[in-house]
Design an enzyme around this catalytic site. Sequence first.
Site, PDB file in Angstrom:
ATOM      1  N   GLN A  53      38.601  48.660  31.899  1.00 53.71           N
ATOM      2  CA  GLN A  53      38.990  49.072  30.628  1.00 53.71           C
ATOM      3  C   GLN A  53      40.288  48.392  30.345  1.00 53.71           C
ATOM      4  O   GLN A  53      40.498  47.909  29.280  1.00 53.71           O
ATOM      5  CB  GLN A  53      39.283  50.537  30.539  1.00 53.71           C
ATOM      6  N   HIS A 231      41.547  56.571  41.524  1.00 53.84           N
ATOM      7  CA  HIS A 231      42.163  56.326  40.495  1.00 53.84           C
ATOM      8  C   HIS A 231      42.492  57.783  40.004  1.00 53.84           C
ATOM      9  O   HIS A 231      41.472  58.578  40.202  1.00 53.84           O
ATOM     10  CB  HIS A 231      41.149  55.976  39.190  1.00 53.84           C
ATOM     11  N   ARG A 277      49.420  54.308  41.672  1.00 54.54           N
ATOM     12  CA  ARG A 277      48.248  55.151  41.602  1.00 54.54           C
ATOM     13  C   ARG A 277      48.144  56.237  42.736  1.00 54.54           C
ATOM     14  O   ARG A 277      47.866  57.178  42.542  1.00 54.54           O
ATOM     15  CB  ARG A 277      47.121  54.520  41.479  1.00 54.54           C
ATOM     16  N   GLU A 362      36.070  41.776  44.506  1.00 51.94           N
ATOM     17  CA  GLU A 362      36.212  43.015  45.020  1.00 51.94           C
ATOM     18  C   GLU A 362      35.801  42.945  46.559  1.00 51.94           C
ATOM     19  O   GLU A 362      36.359  43.737  47.322  1.00 51.94           O
ATOM     20  CB  GLU A 362      35.863  44.113  44.137  1.00 51.94           C
ATOM     21  N   ARG A 373      46.758  48.703  45.266  1.00 51.60           N
ATOM     22  CA  ARG A 373      46.643  47.753  44.349  1.00 51.60           C
ATOM     23  C   ARG A 373      47.363  48.054  43.088  1.00 51.60           C
ATOM     24  O   ARG A 373      47.264  49.225  42.559  1.00 51.60           O
ATOM     25  CB  ARG A 373      45.086  47.678  43.898  1.00 51.60           C
TER      26      ARG A 373
HETATM   27  C1  LIG Z   1      35.601  51.810  35.357  1.00 53.51           C
HETATM   28  C2  LIG Z   1      36.625  50.615  35.970  1.00 53.51           C
HETATM   29  C3  LIG Z   1      37.620  50.396  35.373  1.00 53.51           C
HETATM   30  C4  LIG Z   1      38.447  49.071  35.809  1.00 53.51           C
HETATM   31  N1  LIG Z   1      39.216  48.727  34.946  1.00 53.51           N
HETATM   32  C5  LIG Z   1      40.011  47.486  35.322  1.00 53.51           C
HETATM   33  C6  LIG Z   1      40.886  46.884  34.724  1.00 53.51           C
HETATM   34  O1  LIG Z   1      41.332  47.252  33.591  1.00 53.51           O
HETATM   35  N2  LIG Z   1      41.692  45.919  35.194  1.00 53.51           N
HETATM   36  C7  LIG Z   1      41.264  45.265  36.365  1.00 53.51           C
HETATM   37  O2  LIG Z   1      42.100  44.106  36.731  1.00 53.51           O
HETATM   38  N3  LIG Z   1      40.385  45.833  37.121  1.00 53.51           N
HETATM   39  C8  LIG Z   1      39.835  46.849  36.765  1.00 53.51           C
HETATM   40  N4  LIG Z   1      38.887  47.579  37.479  1.00 53.51           N
HETATM   41  C9  LIG Z   1      38.400  46.769  38.781  1.00 53.51           C
HETATM   42  C10 LIG Z   1      37.525  45.628  38.566  1.00 53.51           C
HETATM   43  O3  LIG Z   1      36.463  45.721  37.239  1.00 53.51           O
HETATM   44  C11 LIG Z   1      36.659  44.999  39.707  1.00 53.51           C
HETATM   45  O4  LIG Z   1      37.526  45.041  40.898  1.00 53.51           O
HETATM   46  C12 LIG Z   1      36.188  43.622  39.337  1.00 53.51           C
HETATM   47  O5  LIG Z   1      35.379  43.591  38.120  1.00 53.51           O
HETATM   48  C13 LIG Z   1      35.090  43.385  40.562  1.00 53.51           C
HETATM   49  O6  LIG Z   1      34.618  41.931  39.993  1.00 53.51           O
HETATM   50  P1  LIG Z   1      33.419  41.533  41.127  1.00 53.51           P
HETATM   51  O7  LIG Z   1      32.909  40.370  40.224  1.00 53.51           O
HETATM   52  O8  LIG Z   1      33.942  41.004  42.305  1.00 53.51           O
HETATM   53  O9  LIG Z   1      32.236  42.697  41.527  1.00 53.51           O
HETATM   54  P2  LIG Z   1      31.307  43.172  40.077  1.00 53.51           P
HETATM   55  O10 LIG Z   1      31.824  43.242  38.760  1.00 53.51           O
HETATM   56  O11 LIG Z   1      31.242  44.641  40.782  1.00 53.51           O
HETATM   57  O12 LIG Z   1      29.967  42.589  40.276  1.00 53.51           O
HETATM   58  C14 LIG Z   1      29.032  42.598  41.540  1.00 53.51           C
HETATM   59  C15 LIG Z   1      27.901  41.898  41.516  1.00 53.51           C
HETATM   60  O13 LIG Z   1      27.382  41.779  42.651  1.00 53.51           O
HETATM   61  C16 LIG Z   1      26.014  41.774  42.436  1.00 53.51           C
HETATM   62  N5  LIG Z   1      25.512  42.195  43.597  1.00 53.51           N
HETATM   63  C17 LIG Z   1      25.897  43.479  44.827  1.00 53.51           C
HETATM   64  N6  LIG Z   1      24.926  43.408  45.650  1.00 53.51           N
HETATM   65  C18 LIG Z   1      24.172  42.348  45.503  1.00 53.51           C
HETATM   66  C19 LIG Z   1      23.097  41.912  46.350  1.00 53.51           C
HETATM   67  N7  LIG Z   1      22.573  42.726  47.359  1.00 53.51           N
HETATM   68  N8  LIG Z   1      22.129  41.132  45.897  1.00 53.51           N
HETATM   69  C20 LIG Z   1      22.436  40.294  44.785  1.00 53.51           C
HETATM   70  N9  LIG Z   1      23.539  40.857  43.804  1.00 53.51           N
HETATM   71  C21 LIG Z   1      24.356  41.713  44.410  1.00 53.51           C
HETATM   72  C22 LIG Z   1      25.912  42.840  41.389  1.00 53.51           C
HETATM   73  O14 LIG Z   1      24.636  42.863  41.013  1.00 53.51           O
HETATM   74  C23 LIG Z   1      26.899  42.531  40.357  1.00 53.51           C
HETATM   75  O15 LIG Z   1      26.481  41.364  39.693  1.00 53.51           O
HETATM   76  C24 LIG Z   1      37.888  48.351  36.916  1.00 53.51           C
HETATM   77  C25 LIG Z   1      36.999  48.998  37.633  1.00 53.51           C
HETATM   78  C26 LIG Z   1      36.170  49.989  37.264  1.00 53.51           C
HETATM   79  C27 LIG Z   1      35.114  50.619  38.040  1.00 53.51           C
END
Ligand SMILES: Cc1cc2nc3c(=O)[nH]c(=O)nc-3n(C[C@H](O)[C@H](O)[C@H](O)COP(=O)(O)OP(=O)(O)OC[C@H]3O[C@@H](n4cnc5c(N)ncnc54)[C@H](O)[C@@H]3O)c2cc1C
Length: 518
Positions: A53, A231, A277, A362, A373
């Site tokens: 968000q 959070h 936080r 993440e 964080r």
């Molecule tokens: C509600 C919310 C609000 C947030 N707001 C902010 C913000 O404003 N600013 C900020 O900096 N951060 C924010 N965060 C944190 C941030 O969104 C995340 O840390 C970041 O988006 C993580 O990105 P990622 O690509 O690592 O993982 P994700 O976006 O979670 O993507 C994970 C991917 O891995 C895939 N996957 C997982 N396991 C498997 C598997 N076994 N096989 C195949 N695919 C798999 C999933 O399908 C997905 O595509 C927020 C988080 C949440 C939950």
Amino acid sequence: MEISSNGNSFIYDLIIVGSGVAGIYAAIKAARFAKVCIIAKDWLNVCNTYMAQGGIAAAIGEHDSTEKHMYDTILAGYGHCNAEAVKIMVEDAPLIIKQLSEMGMPFCTDQGLLALGREGAHTENRVVYADGDATGMALHDTLSKKLLEEKKIDVYENTFATQLIVNNSKVLGVRTLSGETFLGACVILATGGAGRVFSCNTNSKAATGDGLAMAFEAGVKIVDMEFMQFHPTAFKISGNEHILISEALRGEGALLKNLEGKRFMSDYHDMAEMAPRDVVSRAILDQMRKHGCECVYLDITSKTPNFLKHRFPSIYKKTMECGYDMAKVFLPVSPAAHYMIGGIETGVWGETSLAGLYACGEVACTGVHGANRLASNSLLESLVFANRATKHIEKTGMQPMTIFKREDFEKENLTMLADSVNFSGILERLRSLMFMYAGIYRNEQELLKIKQFIMDNKKIFNARAKDRHLYEMKNLFISAKLMVDSALLRTESRGCHYRSDYPKEDEVWKNHRVESTD
Ligand SMILES: Cc1cc2nc3c(=O)[nH]c(=O)nc-3n(C[C@H](O)[C@H](O)[C@H](O)COP(=O)(O)OP(=O)(O)OC[C@H]3O[C@@H](n4cnc5c(N)ncnc54)[C@H](O)[C@@H]3O)c2cc1C
């Protein structure tokens, strides 16, 4: 080249698991020099990224500087940050934002410049955002559009990765639930966090610690798992399902009030509502305990409905659907598990302890977040280190592929887990134990209760599952074990790891990382 016994085999230069910001950004960057595939266990947009968000932090304001951004990050991280990684991240941030704008990211503007929001523990307004409070959706849409235009990237949705294929201390590829093998010179794990291990959390259903568990099972180094950020302000929509109420609301003047309608944050920290936080979460829990209630209240009634509808359209709509008009009434809020700080240890190029394996987003632990964080640094971290991982791969990782023999990646003979139905109660129990005993406050006695529960169900670790839900359960058990073991080992309180039996920081633990072992 021989292939797996029970499915297709695909060969790429680079295999990326995960379609959040980290995975997609890495794929786009790597397509310049490699044949890439991206695997996602669901549709592309089922991920934490899509739900983000608040925005993305970058020191681009008139009075801001990368030094100030670095200072705030390290202060929020309680001295546990990797300073080199933080420096790289804050210095890359302005360019990353510029490049996203050029890709078409619809950042909000104010008098012709990018609008800058404020979030907790930032000393400047430095959070760029899009569509009011839907930054993650806008970011994901922008990147996915680019991804799908790329001819050198193949996308496999609804494809569940179960295991890393490793031979001679080098990753060879990834195996999936339906028996396919994806083989390649390098693999990037971008599978996100494990927030779903807590019964009360803000995360997408994808956050089940799959990549973390795959890495752990392959013997890859994992660190800092005791640091799980809660959070402070989640809003219950039903049962245990919560939505996040962005910190940006407090940045726009929202006040936290207790059951008696009194502000309380200035009793806990000089920055009051804008404190880090971990401080806000503990203060809220303290107030809930004092007043014997399940929530505190967020008051943003000082703003007009028009302002709120434009600045926070999604939150306004979702809370309104639950019967709360936040322009008129206070929102009931309480802390929920939100962000996995620890994870697969990486260097500043996203490299892990296993040759050919990279991690970003993440699931990775670059060390930038330290023990807590700083808000809006995680999308930034994902973008910066996904980009760097691809640069490293381009320079050093594109070795010619080894010739595999079938036995190199033959499945081990493990017991099959029976079926999901038998296990759903066990998983729900684990999730509530984690929330009760491994959440904002922990102590040895309660952590040991979870450890015992995990040990009582250890058959789950040694089993090969036959469906996605069982795999996710197994991965959540592994994630819980890593978190609990690390929390037991760190006998001090630091950042979001608060031990009520060791309530102070201990110099002995400063700069010391807890490594997860089998
Ligand atoms: C509600 C919310 C609000 C947030 N707001 C902010 C913000 O404003 N600013 C900020 O900096 N951060 C924010 N965060 C944190 C941030 O969104 C995340 O840390 C970041 O988006 C993580 O990105 P990622 O690509 O690592 O993982 P994700 O976006 O979670 O993507 C994970 C991917 O891995 C895939 N996957 C997982 N396991 C498997 C598997 N076994 N096989 C195949 N695919 C798999 C999933 O399908 C997905 O595509 C927020 C988080 C949440 C939950």
